[in-house]
Design an enzyme around this catalytic site. Structure first.
Site, mmCIF file in Angstrom:
data_model
loop_
_atom_site.group_PDB
_atom_site.id
_atom_site.type_symbol
_atom_site.label_atom_id
_atom_site.label_comp_id
_atom_site.label_asym_id
_atom_site.label_seq_id
_atom_site.Cartn_x
_atom_site.Cartn_y
_atom_site.Cartn_z
ATOM 1 C CB CYS A 67 52.339 57.011 20.153
ATOM 2 S SG CYS A 67 51.845 55.338 19.689
ATOM 3 C CD GLU A 92 57.873 51.207 23.676
ATOM 4 O OE1 GLU A 92 57.381 51.083 22.530
ATOM 5 O OE2 GLU A 92 58.181 52.313 24.160
ATOM 6 C CG ASP A 126 46.470 45.495 22.635
ATOM 7 O OD1 ASP A 126 47.288 45.552 23.588
ATOM 8 O OD2 ASP A 126 45.657 46.396 22.386
ATOM 9 N NE ARG A 128 47.751 48.319 24.378
ATOM 10 C CZ ARG A 128 47.328 49.313 23.617
ATOM 11 N NH1 ARG A 128 47.646 50.555 23.927
ATOM 12 N NH2 ARG A 128 46.585 49.068 22.555
ATOM 13 C CB THR A 149 40.660 55.843 23.646
ATOM 14 O OG1 THR A 149 41.319 54.752 22.995
ATOM 15 C CG2 THR A 149 39.251 55.398 24.001
HETATM 16 N N1 GTP Z 1 53.798 45.994 18.793
HETATM 17 C C1 GTP Z 1 53.683 47.214 18.266
HETATM 18 N N2 GTP Z 1 53.381 48.249 19.087
HETATM 19 C C2 GTP Z 1 53.269 49.472 18.510
HETATM 20 C C3 GTP Z 1 53.465 49.728 17.151
HETATM 21 N N3 GTP Z 1 53.292 51.058 16.927
HETATM 22 C C4 GTP Z 1 52.994 51.613 18.128
HETATM 23 N N4 GTP Z 1 52.976 50.655 19.077
HETATM 24 C C5 GTP Z 1 52.626 50.738 20.484
HETATM 25 O O1 GTP Z 1 51.233 50.833 20.541
HETATM 26 C C6 GTP Z 1 50.845 51.490 21.739
HETATM 27 C C7 GTP Z 1 49.853 52.608 21.346
HETATM 28 O O2 GTP Z 1 49.256 52.992 22.481
HETATM 29 P P1 GTP Z 1 48.009 53.944 22.605
HETATM 30 O O3 GTP Z 1 48.129 55.091 21.652
HETATM 31 O O4 GTP Z 1 47.859 54.232 24.069
HETATM 32 O O5 GTP Z 1 46.787 52.985 22.241
HETATM 33 P P2 GTP Z 1 45.923 52.620 21.026
HETATM 34 O O6 GTP Z 1 45.559 51.183 21.164
HETATM 35 O O7 GTP Z 1 46.562 53.037 19.732
HETATM 36 O O8 GTP Z 1 44.567 53.415 21.257
HETATM 37 P P3 GTP Z 1 44.259 54.980 21.265
HETATM 38 O O9 GTP Z 1 43.793 55.236 22.658
HETATM 39 O O10 GTP Z 1 43.188 55.169 20.261
HETATM 40 O O11 GTP Z 1 45.516 55.697 20.927
HETATM 41 C C8 GTP Z 1 52.130 51.979 22.392
HETATM 42 O O12 GTP Z 1 52.493 51.067 23.431
HETATM 43 C C9 GTP Z 1 53.157 51.912 21.262
HETATM 44 O O13 GTP Z 1 54.474 51.664 21.719
HETATM 45 C C10 GTP Z 1 53.781 48.610 16.315
HETATM 46 O O14 GTP Z 1 53.913 48.715 15.109
HETATM 47 N N5 GTP Z 1 53.880 47.396 16.925
#
Ligand code: GTP
Length: 202
Positions: A67, A92, A126, A128, A149
């Site tokens: 992230c 989050e 997920d 969101r 993304t």
């Molecule tokens: N539940 C959970 N959330 C996580 C974990 N690791 C990271 N996150 C959350 O995952 C989300 C990642 O968000 P983004 O980077 O916007 O989205 P993404 O789905 O990975 O997609 P990209 O646009 O490719 O980055 C954030 O809200 C982080 O807090 C995990 O192990 N468990």
């Protein structure tokens, strides 16, 4: 969706001086921020990122995820391009919240993957909701985006919310020995479009 503009200011960052625009979701009380760089030209696709809050990665330098690296790279690319928007969404832990994410990390410390951990806690993988992006982007005058993304669900969700995505721009950065498994699971179970060849050599 009841997202309203509240206030705006300048935000100098290492990559340039952004405009920080604050919004409130009046239904949930959640506060969200848009970071805008350069001029948003009428009717032109805008380089954009929807970034979900990750306190651990974005602010605390965690290597468990990608992230923080994606946040910095997206802001850098926006300034390189000369214009763009990053929506910093307070979702989050993919919507489960910080304390539940720590609970999920504990399960991951004991062998679960990121999806299994969410499910064991009683959550979907997920949680969101991207419908708030439409009023935020509308306020900023953005109609079409080139979305940074790796997550095809974000593209679909944004289009379903009414924002045209003219291109998906891959955003692969920050792979390390602590997040390799996490990235694998995102590809295998969450459908993220990533390939090893897209990760820059470190
Ligand atoms: N539940 C959970 N959330 C996580 C974990 N690791 C990271 N996150 C959350 O995952 C989300 C990642 O968000 P983004 O980077 O916007 O989205 P993404 O789905 O990975 O997609 P990209 O646009 O490719 O980055 C954030 O809200 C982080 O807090 C995990 O192990 N468990």
């Amino acid at each position: 969706m009841s997202v309203q503009f509240v206030a705006e200011s300048k935000l100098p960052m290492p990559w340039g001086v952004f405009r920080m625009v604050g919004f409130e979701d009046t239904a949930t009380g959640k506060e969200h921020v848009a970071l805008v760089y350069g001029e948003i030209a009428d009717g032109q696709p805008v380089l954009a990122r929807l970034h979900s809050e990750c306190l651990t990665g974005d602010a605390l330098f965690s290597l468990r995820c990608d992230c923080g690296f994606q946040l910095q790279e997206a802001l850098r690319r926006i300034t390189e391009e000369g214009a763009g928007v990053l929506l910093y969404l307070r979702q989050e832990g993919r919507g489960i919240g910080l304390l539940n994410k720590i609970r999920a990390y504990h399960l991951q410390d004991e062998g679960a993957d990121t999806v299994e951990a969410n499910e064991r806690l009683g959550f979907a993988a997920d949680m969101r909701d991207y419908s708030l992006c439409l009023p935020m982007l509308r306020y900023l005058g953005v109609e079409q985006v080139r979305l940074m993304t790796n997550n095809p669900r974000k593209v679909k969700a944004l289009e379903a919310a009414g924002v045209q995505v003219v291109e998906r721009v891959p955003l692969q950065v920050g792979k390390n020995r602590h997040n390799e498994q996490y990235l694998e699971t995102k590809m295998d179970k969450l459908g993220h479009m990533m390939t090893d060849s897209h990760f820059p050599k470190t």
